[in-house]
Design a protein around this motif. Structure first.
Motif, PDB file in Angstrom:
ATOM      1  N   THR A   1       0.836  -1.201   0.000  1.00 56.93           N
ATOM      2  CA  THR A   1       0.000   0.000   0.000  1.00 56.93           C
ATOM      3  C   THR A   1       0.866   1.244   0.000  1.00 56.93           C
ATOM      4  O   THR A   1       0.506   2.247  -0.613  1.00 56.93           O
ATOM      5  CB  THR A   1      -0.968   0.023   1.202  1.00 56.93           C
ATOM      6  OG1 THR A   1      -0.225  -0.069   2.424  1.00 56.93           O
ATOM      7  CG2 THR A   1      -1.965  -1.118   1.123  1.00 56.93           C
ATOM      8  N   ARG A   2       2.033   1.196   0.666  1.00 56.24           N
ATOM      9  CA  ARG A   2       2.943   2.341   0.621  1.00 56.24           C
ATOM     10  C   ARG A   2       3.455   2.546  -0.803  1.00 56.24           C
ATOM     11  O   ARG A   2       3.587   3.680  -1.256  1.00 56.24           O
ATOM     12  CB  ARG A   2       4.115   2.121   1.578  1.00 56.24           C
ATOM     13  CG  ARG A   2       3.734   2.357   3.023  1.00 56.24           C
ATOM     14  CD  ARG A   2       4.954   2.290   3.934  1.00 56.24           C
ATOM     15  NE  ARG A   2       4.538   1.707   5.194  1.00 56.24           N
ATOM     16  CZ  ARG A   2       4.916   0.534   5.655  1.00 56.24           C
ATOM     17  NH1 ARG A   2       5.782  -0.188   4.995  1.00 56.24           N
ATOM     18  NH2 ARG A   2       4.464   0.077   6.785  1.00 56.24           N
ATOM     19  N   GLU A   3       3.737   1.459  -1.497  1.00 51.10           N
ATOM     20  CA  GLU A   3       4.177   1.571  -2.890  1.00 51.10           C
ATOM     21  C   GLU A   3       3.077   2.173  -3.752  1.00 51.10           C
ATOM     22  O   GLU A   3       3.345   3.004  -4.617  1.00 51.10           O
ATOM     23  CB  GLU A   3       4.584   0.203  -3.423  1.00 51.10           C
ATOM     24  CG  GLU A   3       5.852  -0.346  -2.811  1.00 51.10           C
ATOM     25  CD  GLU A   3       6.156  -1.762  -3.267  1.00 51.10           C
ATOM     26  OE1 GLU A   3       5.532  -2.216  -4.244  1.00 51.10           O
ATOM     27  OE2 GLU A   3       7.004  -2.403  -2.640  1.00 51.10           O
ATOM     28  N   TYR A   4       1.833   1.756  -3.526  1.00 45.40           N
ATOM     29  CA  TYR A   4       0.725   2.308  -4.302  1.00 45.40           C
ATOM     30  C   TYR A   4       0.525   3.782  -3.995  1.00 45.40           C
ATOM     31  O   TYR A   4       0.157   4.559  -4.882  1.00 45.40           O
ATOM     32  CB  TYR A   4      -0.568   1.536  -4.041  1.00 45.40           C
ATOM     33  CG  TYR A   4      -0.581   0.150  -4.629  1.00 45.40           C
ATOM     34  CD1 TYR A   4      -0.126  -0.088  -5.913  1.00 45.40           C
ATOM     35  CD2 TYR A   4      -1.045  -0.934  -3.903  1.00 45.40           C
ATOM     36  CE1 TYR A   4      -0.130  -1.358  -6.459  1.00 45.40           C
ATOM     37  CE2 TYR A   4      -1.054  -2.213  -4.444  1.00 45.40           C
ATOM     38  CZ  TYR A   4      -0.603  -2.412  -5.713  1.00 45.40           C
ATOM     39  OH  TYR A   4      -0.616  -3.668  -6.249  1.00 45.40           O
ATOM     40  N   ASP A   5       0.746   4.196  -2.746  1.00 42.95           N
ATOM     41  CA  ASP A   5       0.637   5.611  -2.410  1.00 42.95           C
ATOM     42  C   ASP A   5       1.657   6.428  -3.199  1.00 42.95           C
ATOM     43  O   ASP A   5       1.353   7.512  -3.689  1.00 42.95           O
ATOM     44  CB  ASP A   5       0.847   5.828  -0.903  1.00 42.95           C
ATOM     45  CG  ASP A   5      -0.333   5.346  -0.069  1.00 42.95           C
ATOM     46  OD1 ASP A   5      -1.425   5.159  -0.647  1.00 42.95           O
ATOM     47  OD2 ASP A   5      -0.150   5.161   1.149  1.00 42.95           O
ATOM     48  N   THR A   6       2.868   5.892  -3.319  1.00 36.53           N
ATOM     49  CA  THR A   6       3.912   6.588  -4.075  1.00 36.53           C
ATOM     50  C   THR A   6       3.519   6.710  -5.544  1.00 36.53           C
ATOM     51  O   THR A   6       3.658   7.777  -6.149  1.00 36.53           O
ATOM     52  CB  THR A   6       5.244   5.827  -3.948  1.00 36.53           C
ATOM     53  OG1 THR A   6       5.559   5.682  -2.575  1.00 36.53           O
ATOM     54  CG2 THR A   6       6.364   6.541  -4.659  1.00 36.53           C
TER      55      THR A   6
ATOM     56  N   ALA B   1       0.469   6.552  -6.772  1.00 36.55           N
ATOM     57  CA  ALA B   1      -0.687   7.442  -6.873  1.00 36.55           C
ATOM     58  C   ALA B   1      -0.263   8.905  -6.798  1.00 36.55           C
ATOM     59  O   ALA B   1      -0.787   9.746  -7.529  1.00 36.55           O
ATOM     60  CB  ALA B   1      -1.687   7.113  -5.765  1.00 36.55           C
ATOM     61  N   ALA B   2       0.689   9.203  -5.930  1.00 34.09           N
ATOM     62  CA  ALA B   2       1.182  10.580  -5.831  1.00 34.09           C
ATOM     63  C   ALA B   2       1.869  11.003  -7.133  1.00 34.09           C
ATOM     64  O   ALA B   2       1.712  12.142  -7.586  1.00 34.09           O
ATOM     65  CB  ALA B   2       2.137  10.705  -4.652  1.00 34.09           C
TER      66      ALA B   2
END
Length: 97
Positions: free
Chosen positions: A47-52, A54-55
């Motif tokens: 999920t942290r990777e997806y946040d990156t 997405a940003a």
């Protein structure tokens, strides 16, 4: 000679047997908990990777939105972006009819 297990009372033998089963159950529970924790850490990492990502896409979207707004203010844009004008003249020539 008799076996040491047969010298003890039935209650003590059963107690030790059940204590061993409980200990084995706790070891299995601990192992399963460790596996679950590793999986949860993997999910949180993803999920942290997806946040990156997405940003990054959000920044790209804002950049393109800014270029579109700037392109509306200018008459000419870059080819391939939809803001490029080949000619601003409209042909007024007759068809000869």
């Amino acid at each position: 000679m008799s076996k040491p297990d047969e010298d003890r009372p039935f209650f003590d033998r059963e107690r030790d047997k059940l204590a061993g089963e409980i200990a084995a159950g706790f070891e299995e529970l601990l192992s399963s908990s460790n596996i679950l924790n590793r999986k949860l850490e993997e999910v949180l990492g993803m999920t942290r990777e997806y946040d990156t990502i997405a940003a990054l896409w959000g920044s790209f979207h804002e950049l393109m939105k800014g270029q579109k707004d700037a392109g509306e203010e200018q008459a000419f844009g870059l080819p391939g972006t939809g803001g490029h004008l080949v000619s601003s003249k409209q042909g007024g020539g007759g068809s000869g009819k």
